[in-house]
Design a protein around this motif. Structure first.
Motif, PDB file in Angstrom:
ATOM      1  N   ASP A 188       0.806  -1.223   0.000  1.00 42.56           N
ATOM      2  CA  ASP A 188       0.000   0.000   0.000  1.00 42.56           C
ATOM      3  C   ASP A 188       0.839   1.273   0.000  1.00 42.56           C
ATOM      4  OD1 ASP A 188       0.845  -0.270   2.528  1.00 42.56           O
ATOM      5  OD2 ASP A 188      -1.127  -0.662   3.417  1.00 42.56           O
ATOM      6  N   GLU A 189       2.185   1.117   0.016  1.00 40.92           N
ATOM      7  CA  GLU A 189       3.025   2.316  -0.079  1.00 40.92           C
ATOM      8  C   GLU A 189       3.528   2.437  -1.516  1.00 40.92           C
ATOM      9  OE1 GLU A 189       6.203   2.738   2.827  1.00 40.92           O
ATOM     10  OE2 GLU A 189       7.225   4.098   1.444  1.00 40.92           O
ATOM     11  N   ILE A 190       2.929   3.349  -2.242  1.00 42.08           N
ATOM     12  CA  ILE A 190       3.290   3.491  -3.658  1.00 42.08           C
ATOM     13  C   ILE A 190       3.743   4.921  -3.943  1.00 42.08           C
ATOM     14  CG2 ILE A 190       2.491   3.240  -6.047  1.00 42.08           C
ATOM     15  CD1 ILE A 190       0.386   1.272  -4.961  1.00 42.08           C
ATOM     16  N   HIS A 191       4.905   5.025  -4.573  1.00 35.48           N
ATOM     17  CA  HIS A 191       5.457   6.331  -4.942  1.00 35.48           C
ATOM     18  C   HIS A 191       5.480   6.406  -6.464  1.00 35.48           C
ATOM     19  CE1 HIS A 191       7.129   6.763  -0.807  1.00 35.48           C
ATOM     20  NE2 HIS A 191       7.220   5.449  -0.910  1.00 35.48           N
ATOM     21  N   LEU A 192       5.384   7.629  -6.967  1.00 38.44           N
ATOM     22  CA  LEU A 192       5.362   7.805  -8.413  1.00 38.44           C
ATOM     23  C   LEU A 192       6.485   8.759  -8.819  1.00 38.44           C
ATOM     24  CD1 LEU A 192       3.581   6.994 -10.834  1.00 38.44           C
ATOM     25  CD2 LEU A 192       2.162   8.969 -10.355  1.00 38.44           C
ATOM     26  N   VAL A 193       7.247   8.365  -9.833  1.00 44.36           N
ATOM     27  CA  VAL A 193       8.300   9.245 -10.347  1.00 44.36           C
ATOM     28  C   VAL A 193       8.010   9.536 -11.812  1.00 44.36           C
ATOM     29  CG1 VAL A 193      10.752   9.450 -10.931  1.00 44.36           C
ATOM     30  CG2 VAL A 193      10.080   8.412  -8.759  1.00 44.36           C
ATOM     31  N   GLU A 194       7.872  10.802 -12.123  1.00 48.80           N
ATOM     32  CA  GLU A 194       7.726  11.180 -13.523  1.00 48.80           C
ATOM     33  C   GLU A 194       9.108  11.577 -14.034  1.00 48.80           C
ATOM     34  OE1 GLU A 194       4.232  13.350 -15.590  1.00 48.80           O
ATOM     35  OE2 GLU A 194       5.667  14.897 -15.040  1.00 48.80           O
ATOM     36  N   ASN A 195       9.647  10.747 -14.905  1.00 48.02           N
ATOM     37  CA  ASN A 195      10.980  11.031 -15.450  1.00 48.02           C
ATOM     38  C   ASN A 195      10.821  11.794 -16.765  1.00 48.02           C
ATOM     39  OD1 ASN A 195      13.770  10.966 -15.596  1.00 48.02           O
ATOM     40  ND2 ASN A 195      13.819   8.992 -16.643  1.00 48.02           N
ATOM     41  N   MET A 196      11.852  12.509 -17.137  1.00 50.71           N
ATOM     42  CA  MET A 196      11.840  13.329 -18.357  1.00 50.71           C
ATOM     43  C   MET A 196      10.623  14.259 -18.338  1.00 50.71           C
ATOM     44  SD  MET A 196      13.185  10.528 -21.081  1.00 50.71           S
ATOM     45  CE  MET A 196      13.992   9.018 -20.528  1.00 50.71           C
ATOM     46  N   SER A 197      10.347  14.760 -17.142  1.00 48.10           N
ATOM     47  CA  SER A 197       9.141  15.540 -16.885  1.00 48.10           C
ATOM     48  C   SER A 197       9.138  16.875 -17.630  1.00 48.10           C
ATOM     49  CB  SER A 197       9.071  15.777 -15.377  1.00 48.10           C
ATOM     50  OG  SER A 197       7.883  16.384 -15.003  1.00 48.10           O
ATOM     51  N   TYR A 198      10.299  17.503 -17.678  1.00 49.18           N
ATOM     52  CA  TYR A 198      10.404  18.819 -18.325  1.00 49.18           C
ATOM     53  C   TYR A 198      11.859  19.070 -18.685  1.00 49.18           C
ATOM     54  CZ  TYR A 198      11.998  20.001 -13.619  1.00 49.18           C
ATOM     55  OH  TYR A 198      12.681  20.015 -12.429  1.00 49.18           O
ATOM     56  N   PHE A 199      12.099  20.138 -19.387  1.00 55.86           N
ATOM     57  CA  PHE A 199      13.491  20.527 -19.665  1.00 55.86           C
ATOM     58  C   PHE A 199      13.671  21.985 -19.259  1.00 55.86           C
ATOM     59  CE2 PHE A 199      16.842  22.327 -22.414  1.00 55.86           C
ATOM     60  CZ  PHE A 199      17.890  21.498 -22.018  1.00 55.86           C
ATOM     61  N   GLN A 200      14.705  22.228 -18.476  1.00 50.34           N
ATOM     62  CA  GLN A 200      14.974  23.610 -18.067  1.00 50.34           C
ATOM     63  C   GLN A 200      16.193  24.119 -18.821  1.00 50.34           C
ATOM     64  OE1 GLN A 200      15.414  24.322 -13.842  1.00 50.34           O
ATOM     65  NE2 GLN A 200      14.862  26.476 -14.172  1.00 50.34           N
ATOM     66  N   CYS A 201      16.005  25.209 -19.547  1.00 50.77           N
ATOM     67  CA  CYS A 201      17.098  25.762 -20.341  1.00 50.77           C
ATOM     68  C   CYS A 201      18.246  26.189 -19.424  1.00 50.77           C
ATOM     69  CB  CYS A 201      16.601  26.954 -21.156  1.00 50.77           C
ATOM     70  SG  CYS A 201      17.959  27.811 -21.988  1.00 50.77           S
ATOM     71  N   PRO A 202      19.440  25.647 -19.664  1.00 47.18           N
ATOM     72  CA  PRO A 202      20.563  26.002 -18.791  1.00 47.18           C
ATOM     73  C   PRO A 202      20.961  27.477 -18.900  1.00 47.18           C
ATOM     74  CG  PRO A 202      21.289  24.567 -20.602  1.00 47.18           C
ATOM     75  CD  PRO A 202      19.799  24.694 -20.699  1.00 47.18           C
ATOM     76  N   ASN A 203      20.555  28.149 -19.982  1.00 51.13           N
ATOM     77  CA  ASN A 203      20.925  29.555 -20.152  1.00 51.13           C
ATOM     78  C   ASN A 203      19.919  30.516 -19.533  1.00 51.13           C
ATOM     79  OD1 ASN A 203      23.254  28.869 -21.646  1.00 51.13           O
ATOM     80  ND2 ASN A 203      21.911  28.442 -23.404  1.00 51.13           N
ATOM     81  N   CYS A 204      18.635  30.349 -19.889  1.00 49.52           N
ATOM     82  CA  CYS A 204      17.659  31.334 -19.398  1.00 49.52           C
ATOM     83  C   CYS A 204      16.753  30.785 -18.300  1.00 49.52           C
ATOM     84  CB  CYS A 204      16.815  31.856 -20.560  1.00 49.52           C
ATOM     85  SG  CYS A 204      15.701  30.617 -21.227  1.00 49.52           S
TER      86      CYS A 204
END
Ligand SMILES: Nc1ncnc2c1ncn2[C@@H]1O[C@H](COP(=O)(O)OP(=O)(O)O)[C@@H](O)[C@H]1O
Ligand SMILES: [Mg+2]
Length: 259
Positions: A188-204
């Motif tokens: 009954d202990e369930i965790h959820l991981v959303e991978n490749m969820s978003y991309f953050q621009c390293p510059n802006c």
């Protein structure tokens, strides 16, 4: 009258339970399909826990596509054998790793067993590996809800499940299948991981939802899941993973995950 289990199986299960009783918490990492980053997430959770001072083991049960040894740069390592059993291979941070890969004559050799044989070998590993005392044991399961996930769920009885998905995968019923399998088997202990969820621009610093907006909270709410984490697309994960240096990743995405 129903006949009990054969004595031999009963004794095997007893020995597995004995090994498992030395482990604080068992966590199975699953996904609906391959390529969503399940092995990377397993490795990163193990690293997060090890860096918090915990004793951690990783059992790579994805016999057909073992990738944990590669992520940690352990491809040429082999399991040791002592009177206590099979000895896991240690990563730089001291994470104990067991993988079918460590038993193969070379990395080009595939495992060519059918499901029932794989399940049998899995039980053999569970019975024979000497993990010692661990705070956490993570299972990197193969994708889906087939023989191996079922064998692990039934024989080692994980305390928690981490389901790994990506935004475009979430729409699919297959993620829910995994969640339902866990619920059905009494976890009954369930965790959820959303991978490749978003991309953050390293510059802006701008955040783009490349695979569409996150739908992770819908599932968390629907099933009353314990925690959720979002991991961005980070080229460093692929780069360091390919180089066998995943432990060098600076970012820790699991600080808020209560495992
Ligand atoms: N968040 C991420 N950012 C960038 N690349 C990633 C990320 N997660 C996984 N990858 C890359 O995607 C590929 C598949 O990941 P892997 O962990 O092997 O998936 P799975 O175990 O689900 O098949 C690997 O090359 C890995 O380096
Ligand atoms: Mg994998």
């Amino acid at each position: 009258m129903a006949k009990g289990k054969p004595k031999e199986i009963e004794e095997k299960e007893k020995r597995i339970m004995e090994r498992m009783s030395k482990i604080g918490k068992k966590i199975a990492v699953m996904s609906g399909k391959g390529g969503v980053g399940k092995s990377s997430v397993t490795a990163l959770i193990a690293i997060h826990l090890a860096k918090s001072g915990k004793k951690v083991g990783v059992f790579d049960t994805d016999f057909l596509g073992p990738s944990i040894p590669k992520l940690f740069g352990l491809e040429s390592a082999r399991l040791g054998f002592t009177e206590k059993g099979m000895e896991p291979v240690l990563t730089k941070l001291g994470i104990k790793v067991v993988s079918m890969h460590f038993m193969l004559p070379s990395k080009e050799q595939p495992v060519i067993w059918r499901g029932p044989m794989i399940s049998k070998v899995l039980l053999e590993f569970l019975e024979k590996v000497y993990w010692g005392e661990l705070d956490y044991l993570l299972f990197d399961l193969p994708p889906g809800t087939g023989d191996v996930p079922l064998t692990i769920m039934q024989s080692s009885k994980p305390d928690a499940i981490v389901v790994v998905t990506t935004p475009q995968d979430l729409a699919k019923e297959i993620v829910e299948k995994g969640v339902n399998m866990a619920i059905h088997l009494g976890v009954d202990e369930i965790h959820l991981v959303e991978n490749m969820s978003y991309f953050q621009c390293p510059n802006c610093g701008h955040i783009s939802y490349i695979f569409g907006e996150s739908k992770i909270s819908d599932l968390t709410l629907k099933y009353g899941l314990k925690t959720e984490a979002k991991i961005p697309i980070n080229p460093k994960i692929a780069e360091l993973g390919d180089a066998g240096k995943i432990e060098d990743l600076e970012e820790d995405y699991f600080k808020n995950m209560n495992l």
